[in-house]
Design an enzyme around this catalytic site. Sequence first.
Site, PDB file in Angstrom:
ATOM      1  N   GLY A 124      56.142   3.199  86.285  1.00 12.32           N
ATOM      2  CA  GLY A 124      54.807   3.132  85.681  1.00 12.32           C
ATOM      3  C   GLY A 124      53.745   3.068  86.758  1.00 12.32           C
ATOM      4  O   GLY A 124      53.110   2.022  86.963  1.00 12.32           O
ATOM      5  N   TYR A 125      53.568   4.176  87.480  1.00 12.00           N
ATOM      6  CA  TYR A 125      52.544   4.229  88.534  1.00 12.00           C
ATOM      7  C   TYR A 125      51.309   4.992  88.037  1.00 12.00           C
ATOM      8  O   TYR A 125      50.187   4.525  88.133  1.00 12.00           O
ATOM      9  CB  TYR A 125      53.055   4.967  89.781  1.00 12.00           C
ATOM     10  CG  TYR A 125      54.364   4.495  90.374  1.00 12.00           C
ATOM     11  CD1 TYR A 125      54.758   3.170  90.307  1.00 12.00           C
ATOM     12  CD2 TYR A 125      55.199   5.401  91.039  1.00 12.00           C
ATOM     13  CE1 TYR A 125      55.959   2.756  90.881  1.00 12.00           C
ATOM     14  CE2 TYR A 125      56.388   4.994  91.619  1.00 12.00           C
ATOM     15  CZ  TYR A 125      56.769   3.679  91.530  1.00 12.00           C
ATOM     16  OH  TYR A 125      57.946   3.283  92.093  1.00 12.00           O
ATOM     17  N   SER A 158      58.021   8.698  82.290  1.00 10.11           N
ATOM     18  CA  SER A 158      59.193   9.462  81.847  1.00 10.11           C
ATOM     19  C   SER A 158      60.360   8.529  81.531  1.00 10.11           C
ATOM     20  O   SER A 158      60.586   7.547  82.239  1.00 10.11           O
ATOM     21  CB  SER A 158      59.597  10.459  82.934  1.00 10.11           C
ATOM     22  OG  SER A 158      58.489  11.269  83.256  1.00 10.11           O
ATOM     23  N   GLU A 240      61.827   7.428  96.349  1.00  8.59           N
ATOM     24  CA  GLU A 240      61.638   8.468  95.331  1.00  8.59           C
ATOM     25  C   GLU A 240      61.803   9.868  95.906  1.00  8.59           C
ATOM     26  O   GLU A 240      62.174  10.790  95.201  1.00  8.59           O
ATOM     27  CB  GLU A 240      60.235   8.329  94.707  1.00  8.59           C
ATOM     28  CG  GLU A 240      59.981   9.332  93.600  1.00  8.59           C
ATOM     29  CD  GLU A 240      58.791   8.982  92.716  1.00  8.59           C
ATOM     30  OE1 GLU A 240      58.123   7.971  92.979  1.00  8.59           O
ATOM     31  OE2 GLU A 240      58.549   9.732  91.766  1.00  8.59           O
ATOM     32  N   GLU A 369      50.449  19.003  98.032  1.00 11.34           N
ATOM     33  CA  GLU A 369      49.292  18.727  98.897  1.00 11.34           C
ATOM     34  C   GLU A 369      49.429  17.341  99.524  1.00 11.34           C
ATOM     35  O   GLU A 369      49.155  17.146 100.715  1.00 11.34           O
ATOM     36  CB  GLU A 369      47.983  18.810  98.090  1.00 11.34           C
ATOM     37  CG  GLU A 369      47.581  20.217  97.661  1.00 11.34           C
ATOM     38  CD  GLU A 369      48.351  20.727  96.446  1.00 11.34           C
ATOM     39  OE1 GLU A 369      49.117  19.943  95.846  1.00 11.34           O
ATOM     40  OE2 GLU A 369      48.204  21.909  96.099  1.00 11.34           O
TER      41      GLU A 369
HETATM   42  C1  FAD Z   1      57.027  15.999  84.243  1.00 14.42           C
HETATM   43  C2  FAD Z   1      56.363  14.869  84.954  1.00 14.42           C
HETATM   44  C3  FAD Z   1      56.991  13.646  85.020  1.00 14.42           C
HETATM   45  C4  FAD Z   1      56.366  12.574  85.646  1.00 14.42           C
HETATM   46  N1  FAD Z   1      56.982  11.350  85.627  1.00 14.42           N
HETATM   47  C5  FAD Z   1      56.324  10.274  86.114  1.00 14.42           C
HETATM   48  C6  FAD Z   1      56.873   8.966  85.979  1.00 14.42           C
HETATM   49  O1  FAD Z   1      57.984   8.797  85.466  1.00 14.42           O
HETATM   50  N2  FAD Z   1      56.133   7.902  86.394  1.00 14.42           N
HETATM   51  C7  FAD Z   1      54.902   8.056  86.977  1.00 14.42           C
HETATM   52  O2  FAD Z   1      54.291   7.053  87.345  1.00 14.42           O
HETATM   53  N3  FAD Z   1      54.359   9.289  87.143  1.00 14.42           N
HETATM   54  C8  FAD Z   1      55.042  10.390  86.713  1.00 14.42           C
HETATM   55  N4  FAD Z   1      54.484  11.639  86.839  1.00 14.42           N
HETATM   56  C9  FAD Z   1      53.146  11.745  87.392  1.00 14.42           C
HETATM   57  C10 FAD Z   1      53.071  12.422  88.745  1.00 14.42           C
HETATM   58  O3  FAD Z   1      53.529  11.585  89.761  1.00 14.42           O
HETATM   59  C11 FAD Z   1      51.600  12.824  88.913  1.00 14.42           C
HETATM   60  O4  FAD Z   1      51.359  13.861  87.977  1.00 14.42           O
HETATM   61  C12 FAD Z   1      51.306  13.293  90.304  1.00 14.42           C
HETATM   62  O5  FAD Z   1      51.339  12.223  91.206  1.00 14.42           O
HETATM   63  C13 FAD Z   1      49.917  13.983  90.380  1.00 14.42           C
HETATM   64  O6  FAD Z   1      48.933  13.181  89.810  1.00 14.42           O
HETATM   65  P1  FAD Z   1      47.912  13.775  88.726  1.00 14.42           P
HETATM   66  O7  FAD Z   1      48.715  14.471  87.675  1.00 14.42           O
HETATM   67  O8  FAD Z   1      47.000  12.689  88.290  1.00 14.42           O
HETATM   68  O9  FAD Z   1      47.104  14.889  89.493  1.00 14.42           O
HETATM   69  P2  FAD Z   1      45.861  14.653  90.472  1.00 14.42           P
HETATM   70  O10 FAD Z   1      46.156  13.517  91.382  1.00 14.42           O
HETATM   71  O11 FAD Z   1      44.634  14.571  89.648  1.00 14.42           O
HETATM   72  O12 FAD Z   1      45.882  15.975  91.315  1.00 14.42           O
HETATM   73  C14 FAD Z   1      45.306  17.200  90.852  1.00 14.42           C
HETATM   74  C15 FAD Z   1      45.387  18.208  91.985  1.00 14.42           C
HETATM   75  O13 FAD Z   1      44.603  17.746  93.109  1.00 14.42           O
HETATM   76  C16 FAD Z   1      45.406  17.713  94.285  1.00 14.42           C
HETATM   77  N5  FAD Z   1      45.042  16.563  95.118  1.00 14.42           N
HETATM   78  C17 FAD Z   1      44.883  15.287  94.715  1.00 14.42           C
HETATM   79  N6  FAD Z   1      44.599  14.492  95.761  1.00 14.42           N
HETATM   80  C18 FAD Z   1      44.577  15.283  96.857  1.00 14.42           C
HETATM   81  C19 FAD Z   1      44.339  15.053  98.240  1.00 14.42           C
HETATM   82  N7  FAD Z   1      44.075  13.835  98.722  1.00 14.42           N
HETATM   83  N8  FAD Z   1      44.406  16.110  99.089  1.00 14.42           N
HETATM   84  C20 FAD Z   1      44.678  17.365  98.625  1.00 14.42           C
HETATM   85  N9  FAD Z   1      44.902  17.641  97.320  1.00 14.42           N
HETATM   86  C21 FAD Z   1      44.857  16.622  96.452  1.00 14.42           C
HETATM   87  C22 FAD Z   1      46.832  17.553  93.794  1.00 14.42           C
HETATM   88  O14 FAD Z   1      47.762  18.033  94.746  1.00 14.42           O
HETATM   89  C23 FAD Z   1      46.812  18.397  92.523  1.00 14.42           C
HETATM   90  O15 FAD Z   1      47.007  19.752  92.841  1.00 14.42           O
HETATM   91  C24 FAD Z   1      55.103  12.740  86.251  1.00 14.42           C
HETATM   92  C25 FAD Z   1      54.475  13.996  86.214  1.00 14.42           C
HETATM   93  C26 FAD Z   1      55.087  15.049  85.579  1.00 14.42           C
HETATM   94  C27 FAD Z   1      54.383  16.369  85.546  1.00 14.42           C
END
Ligand code: FAD
Length: 389
Positions: A124-125, A158, A240, A369
Amino acid sequence: MDFVESDALAEHRQAAHAWAERHFRPEWVEQEHATGTHHNPELHALLGQQGLLGAGWPAQYGGTDVDPAYALAVFQEIGARGLRMDGWVTTEMVTRTILHVATEEAKQEIVPAALRGEVVIVLGYTEPGSGSDVAAARMRAVRDGDEWVVNGSKMFTSTAHMATHVFLLARTNTEVPKHKGLTLFLARLDAPGVEVQPVHTLGGQRTNATFYSDVRVPDSMRIGEVDGGWGVMRVALVHERGTAVAPGGPTLVEQVAEWARTAPGPDGAPLLDDPTVAEQLARLAIDDEVSRLLGLKVRWIAATGGMPGIEGSMAKLYSSEAEQRRVDVLTDLLGEQALLRDGAGPLHGAVEWAYRKAPVSTIYGGTSEVQREIVAERRLGLPRSRPVG
Ligand SMILES: Cc1cc2nc3c(=O)[nH]c(=O)nc-3n(C[C@H](O)[C@H](O)[C@H](O)COP(=O)(O)OP(=O)(O)OC[C@H]3O[C@@H](n4cnc5c(N)ncnc54)[C@H](O)[C@@H]3O)c2cc1C
């Protein structure tokens, strides 16, 4: 680098195959595809009861005397038969983190039960407003005597609908820079105030949005120091990335190469007779081998007591991007047949399934990224691309 691990694995492969012949039920794969849930409680319980989850773990925390190489071979065999074990993957990550940082009480309460298969922990991050910038979490935890009261929501939790616990990143101090006011907790998912709602993805996976209203967590289930959550997260994120077990058996590329020996190309001759097809498959096989070796390096560092931080990022980045290159090329090779699902397509629809699954691989566990930034800053010493928060 020492490759003894793979020699030991070869010895156990036959036994693992026999184990799967006896216990594995093919309908589990159909269930996984139909529900999008990458966790099978029946299989998980069996692996726990037979000591396979506890193989190689310290005996005082419920580790068993099952040979870890045999357990790994069984996990690979399960992967080769098309089943994912995400419930164990996240449980293992958190349990390893608990062993590193938690109190003795938390270790004794959680680790043996997790190794018996009775506790399943999810991550739950991520929140609706914070993903890559995980330290911007807004979930609040406020102390109330021996307990903490948690309020907020998490996105993409998830496997939460099948799990017993969630590893929550929460803000315990709003007066300090964001990285310094975080704490981790292990909350029960059946606690009053927890709500789990499904989120279905393009790849067919079911994940969840989870909501927490005045959820009470005992202080004994605080993992790490109060406001020391960022240090705990660094350990947890290392576990992870890059530690996933690659499935055993022929890879998807090898399976397609075998199929292409007889499948006719546009001119009626077997596809593999076309040198450009053979070259493309060879390039993919090289990608697979590089991914495998990077993954082995990460596992080797972890197994010898190290923390494979940068190596984990490199392995995760390379293998997830290679996965996307692979499914693009294989989809082109199969042509329209690549669109057929399950039994209707060649190789039981394996390429179609892999194609839908691949896009998220460069998102979860930290986006490409973010991995590139880690390698750029920590390995190459390049300047930070964002302000220190
Ligand atoms: C199928 C699936 C399962 C998942 N399961 C889990 C889970 O079990 N538990 C959990 O906690 N999370 C889970 N996640 C979440 C996942 O870890 C996040 O989706 C991921 O960390 C990206 O965060 P965000 O979706 O908020 O995108 P954002 O952080 O909003 O990013 C959007 C875009 O901006 C880019 N970006 C953001 N910051 C930067 C930077 N500093 N420099 C360059 N580019 C940047 C990213 O690369 C991306 O392309 C899951 C995601 C998916 C799709």
